[in-house]
Design an enzyme around this catalytic site. Structure first.
Site, PDB file in Angstrom:
ATOM      1  N   TYR A  45      46.021  28.561  26.151  1.00  0.00           N
ATOM      2  CA  TYR A  45      46.943  28.701  26.198  1.00  0.00           C
ATOM      3  C   TYR A  45      47.765  30.360  26.648  1.00  0.00           C
ATOM      4  O   TYR A  45      47.620  31.111  26.016  1.00  0.00           O
ATOM      5  CB  TYR A  45      47.703  28.233  25.142  1.00  0.00           C
ATOM      6  N   GLY A  46      47.633  30.956  27.416  1.00  0.00           N
ATOM      7  CA  GLY A  46      48.103  31.897  28.436  1.00  0.00           C
ATOM      8  C   GLY A  46      46.727  32.296  28.811  1.00  0.00           C
ATOM      9  O   GLY A  46      45.894  32.757  28.176  1.00  0.00           O
TER      10      GLY A  46
END
Length: 317
Positions: A45-46
């Protein structure tokens, strides 16, 4: 391992910019002070300049939580580790979880999960991932292990593998909601019930389609979700009407009813939250339980929908 009944899905990086940090801290503070103890995130996530950002932010939010230390110390973190093509050995997977621990500021995770299976496209890597999952448990880096996007066949295989190493498989995370309860999801749930594996339900609100906020002919989300909503939303009218009816009778919102339906199925739903309003709405799903008749009526209305959610591309059989 007891994981509770409700968790926060820490997937807030869509459209993220750094000006959101202070608001997200408030969102976290409200969730924790309201009794949420389990937070689910992932090392994927990212990406790009935001690589690992979700874990970094969650670690910071925990450190800067202004409430009692005993409450802060009670926060449990579950993270998912991606089956990136360069993670080809158990050692590389152990290195990955150490990176997550560093970003989160932790010495041990409550739950370490495989984010998806590589069985369909890289079967040799799949075994390395399993060995890595076992190694991080045996080295004490995680208190428990789980998987994500595993269908019943692959889930049974990894359960057998871990059982031979005397490692319990604590959880299986799949897309599960009133519009994501097809044969594969229900077969997975049945298997989890049989094997004592906790089912974690991601996307319990169907990417927002079960909130009651969207209607055909009115403003819909932009981007990829727009096409999906146009395909599925028209057939959800009876279900959304039933959600609104139950919500009105209960003094709740459709979102709260949809989340509570997941809880009534014995799952741990992980709705996301970007704003204080999101958290307040999600928290309203706690502290009460739909009746069997309400659960049945909602399930029947969901069965009548001509189309449900599409499956995650990483979902396996």
């Amino acid at each position: 391992m007891g994981l509770g009944t409700w968790a926060w899905g820490n997937q807030f990086l869509w459209g993220y910019d750094e000006s959101m940090d202070s608001e997200l801290q408030e969102v976290f503070n409200l969730a924790v002070s309201s009794g949420v103890t389990l937070f689910d995130t992932a090392d994927s996530y990212g990406t790009g300049r935001l690589n690992g950002r979700s874990e970094e932010l969650l670690g910071r939010f925990i450190r800067e939580y202004p409430g009692p230390a005993r409450v802060r110390d009670g926060v449990l973190i579950a993270t998912k580790l991606a089956a990136y093509p360069w993670r080809l050995t158990p050692g590389q997977f152990v290195k990955a979880v150490r990176g997550s621990l560093r970003r989160l500021g932790r010495e041990q995770l409550a739950l370490g999960q495989l984010h998806w299976s590589a069985a369909r496209y890289a079967p040799l890597q799949e075994r390395a991932l399993w060995d890595g999952l076992a190694a991080m448990y045996e080295q004490g880096l995680v208190k428990a292990v789980g998987v994500s996007n595993y269908g019943p066949q692959q889930l049974e295989r990894i359960h057998t593998y871990l059982e031979r190493r005397s490692i319990p498989l604590a959880s299986a995370q799949v897309q599960f909601s009133l519009i994501s309860r097809g044969p594969q999801q229900m077969e997975t749930k049945t298997l989890c019930d049989q094997l004592g594996i906790q089912l974690i339900a991601y996307s319990p609100l169907g990417l927002g389609m079960l909130t009651g906020k969207y209607e055909v002919g009115r403003a819909l989300p932009k981007g990829p979700r727009s096409l999906l909503f146009r395909q599925i939303l028209p057939g959800l009218a009876p279900l959304l009407e039933e959600l609104r009816s139950v919500a009105a009778a209960r003094g709740k919102t459709p979102s709260q009813v949809a989340i509570n339906w997941c809880i009534a199925q014995g799952t741990i739903p992980i709705p996301g939250a970007k704003t204080l309003a999101n958290v307040r709405d999600n928290i309203g799903a706690l502290g009460w339980r739909l009746s069997a008749a309400e659960v049945g009526a909602l399930s029947e209305a969901a069965d009548a929908a001509p189309r449900g959610m599409i499956q995650n591309i990483f979902q396996t059989r």
